[in-house]
Design a protein around this motif. Structure first.
Motif, mmCIF file in Angstrom:
data_model
loop_
_atom_site.group_PDB
_atom_site.id
_atom_site.type_symbol
_atom_site.label_atom_id
_atom_site.label_comp_id
_atom_site.label_asym_id
_atom_site.label_seq_id
_atom_site.Cartn_x
_atom_site.Cartn_y
_atom_site.Cartn_z
ATOM 1 N N ARG A 12 -17.035 2.798 1.625
ATOM 2 C CA ARG A 12 -17.324 1.577 2.382
ATOM 3 C C ARG A 12 -18.106 1.901 3.649
ATOM 4 O O ARG A 12 -19.004 1.169 4.067
ATOM 5 C CB ARG A 12 -15.999 0.884 2.732
ATOM 6 N N GLU B 54 -10.085 3.878 2.836
ATOM 7 C CA GLU B 54 -11.100 3.043 2.177
ATOM 8 C C GLU B 54 -10.841 1.554 2.433
ATOM 9 O O GLU B 54 -11.753 0.776 2.668
ATOM 10 C CB GLU B 54 -11.014 3.332 0.674
ATOM 11 N N ARG B 55 -9.551 1.190 2.420
ATOM 12 C CA ARG B 55 -9.205 -0.226 2.662
ATOM 13 C C ARG B 55 -9.326 -0.600 4.138
ATOM 14 O O ARG B 55 -9.432 -1.776 4.468
ATOM 15 C CB ARG B 55 -7.759 -0.480 2.214
ATOM 16 N N LEU C 215 -0.147 4.032 -2.274
ATOM 17 C CA LEU C 215 -1.555 4.460 -2.335
ATOM 18 C C LEU C 215 -1.755 5.772 -1.575
ATOM 19 O O LEU C 215 -1.176 5.970 -0.507
ATOM 20 C CB LEU C 215 -2.467 3.396 -1.699
ATOM 21 N N PRO C 216 -2.600 6.667 -2.106
ATOM 22 C CA PRO C 216 -2.901 7.896 -1.362
ATOM 23 C C PRO C 216 -3.672 7.580 -0.075
ATOM 24 O O PRO C 216 -4.289 6.514 0.044
ATOM 25 C CB PRO C 216 -3.754 8.716 -2.328
ATOM 26 N N SER C 217 -3.648 8.520 0.854
ATOM 27 C CA SER C 217 -4.212 8.241 2.182
ATOM 28 C C SER C 217 -5.693 7.877 2.118
ATOM 29 O O SER C 217 -6.142 6.984 2.835
ATOM 30 C CB SER C 217 -3.989 9.424 3.117
ATOM 31 N N HIS C 218 -6.474 8.545 1.249
ATOM 32 C CA HIS C 218 -7.913 8.251 1.256
ATOM 33 C C HIS C 218 -8.193 6.828 0.783
ATOM 34 O O HIS C 218 -9.160 6.201 1.217
ATOM 35 C CB HIS C 218 -8.701 9.286 0.446
ATOM 36 N N VAL C 219 -7.329 6.300 -0.069
ATOM 37 C CA VAL C 219 -7.514 4.906 -0.517
ATOM 38 C C VAL C 219 -7.153 3.946 0.625
ATOM 39 O O VAL C 219 -7.795 2.920 0.821
ATOM 40 C CB VAL C 219 -6.682 4.623 -1.790
ATOM 41 N N ARG C 220 -6.146 4.331 1.402
ATOM 42 C CA ARG C 220 -5.794 3.479 2.555
ATOM 43 C C ARG C 220 -6.947 3.467 3.569
ATOM 44 O O ARG C 220 -7.261 2.434 4.148
ATOM 45 C CB ARG C 220 -4.500 3.969 3.210
ATOM 46 N N ASN D 286 -15.865 7.835 3.471
ATOM 47 C CA ASN D 286 -15.403 6.869 2.468
ATOM 48 C C ASN D 286 -16.556 5.933 2.067
ATOM 49 O O ASN D 286 -17.478 5.676 2.837
ATOM 50 C CB ASN D 286 -14.154 6.116 2.944
ATOM 51 N N ILE E 200 0.825 -1.223 0.000
ATOM 52 C CA ILE E 200 0.000 0.000 0.000
ATOM 53 C C ILE E 200 0.858 1.271 0.000
ATOM 54 O O ILE E 200 0.323 2.373 0.033
ATOM 55 C CB ILE E 200 -0.970 0.051 1.210
#
Ligand SMILES: Nc1ncnc2c1ncn2[C@@H]1O[C@H](COP(=O)(O)OP(=O)(O)OP(=O)(O)O)[C@@H](O)[C@H]1O
Ligand SMILES: [Mg+2]
Length: 237
Positions: free
Chosen positions: A108, A78-79, A71-76, A106, A68
């Protein structure tokens, strides 16, 4: 226990100034892992790098077995990698509930916002009582609860808690520490940076001591309590 989040030879810093030097660390799935270290050791830098707010200069970060680090913070988020930052950083003019709702922007978490909100109010009845109060008028301890609650609203799988009891009175710090095992029961894995070594090592299964951006020593709570790095630097003997 297997690792949910892992840093390998992680390097990071600010501009040309390197702060983290090849840090290796694992966050156990379903457990509480501690990062100890004196002021300036690099705890916040590590947490910000894991969360993607600071770019890794080199090395790897794996979450649930996938890389990761780019990956940008917002994607992290999201995960499921969520940081509760040092210093709380609530929006002072917004209400408690508005602050909480921001935590679940986010994709999810959004659809489950109302359900998560009631879980957070169950965990923190004080926030429930103060739903419409401006966050800036909460006490320091209540603001910390709000910051924690906002982190939970993102439906984290791993929660990075950067000094959640900093500046709090002992009774409030105790309350925060009492809540942390409840978060594990909700299915979270936790990485916590703290100055309160005794209390942290009581609740964490494993800890790392950072010194000048490097892992000086790691081990279980009882192991760390006996190492000179911990007893001299933190316990005063
Ligand atoms: N934005 C920044 N720009 C340049 N240097 C920084 C920046 N933020 C932190 N540092 C430096 O990085 C080093 C590590 O700081 P960091 O905040 O990670 O330590 P810490 O272990 O979290 O300390 P504390 O216990 O005081 O919160 C310090 O020497 C600090 O001066
Ligand atoms: Mg810090």
């Amino acid at each position: 226990m297997s690792a949910i989040l892992q840093a390998r030879e992680l390097v990071s810093g600010y501009g040309d100034v390197r702060i983290l030097h090849a840090v290796d660390l694992s966050v156990a799935e379903g457990g509480i892992t501690a990062v100890l270290g004196s002021n300036g050791a690099g705890k916040t830098t590590l947490f910000r790098t894991l969360a993607g707010l600071l770019a890794a200069g080199a090395g790897h970060i794996e979450f649930c077995g996938s890389p990761i680090e780019t990956l940008p913070s917002h994607v992290r988020v999201e995960r499921g990698v969520v940081l509760v930052p040092e210093g709380r950083l609530v929006f002072p003019d917004m209400s408690v509930e508005e602050n909480l709702r921001i935590g679940s922007v986010n994709a999810r978490a959004r659809s489950k916002c109302s359900k998560t909100l009631s879980t957070v109010y169950d965990l923190f009845p004080r926030l429930d009582e103060r739903r419409s109060q401006a966050a800036g008028t909460l006490s320091g301890g209540e603001q910390q609860m709000l910051a924690l609650g906002r982190g939970l609203m993102a439906l984290p799988k791993v929660l990075l808690l950067d000094e959640p009891t900093l500046g709090l009175a002992p009774t409030m710090a105790k309350q925060i520490f009492e809540i942390i095992p409840n978060l594990v029961e909700l299915g979270l894995s936790i990485l916590i940076a703290e100055q309160d070594v005794h209390r942290t090592l009581q609740c964490a299964q494993f800890g790392y001591v950072l010194e000048n951006g490097k892992v000086a020593v790691s081990g279980t709570g009882p192991e760390l309590m006996q190492t000179p790095a911990v007893s001299e630097a933190f316990l005063g003997h």
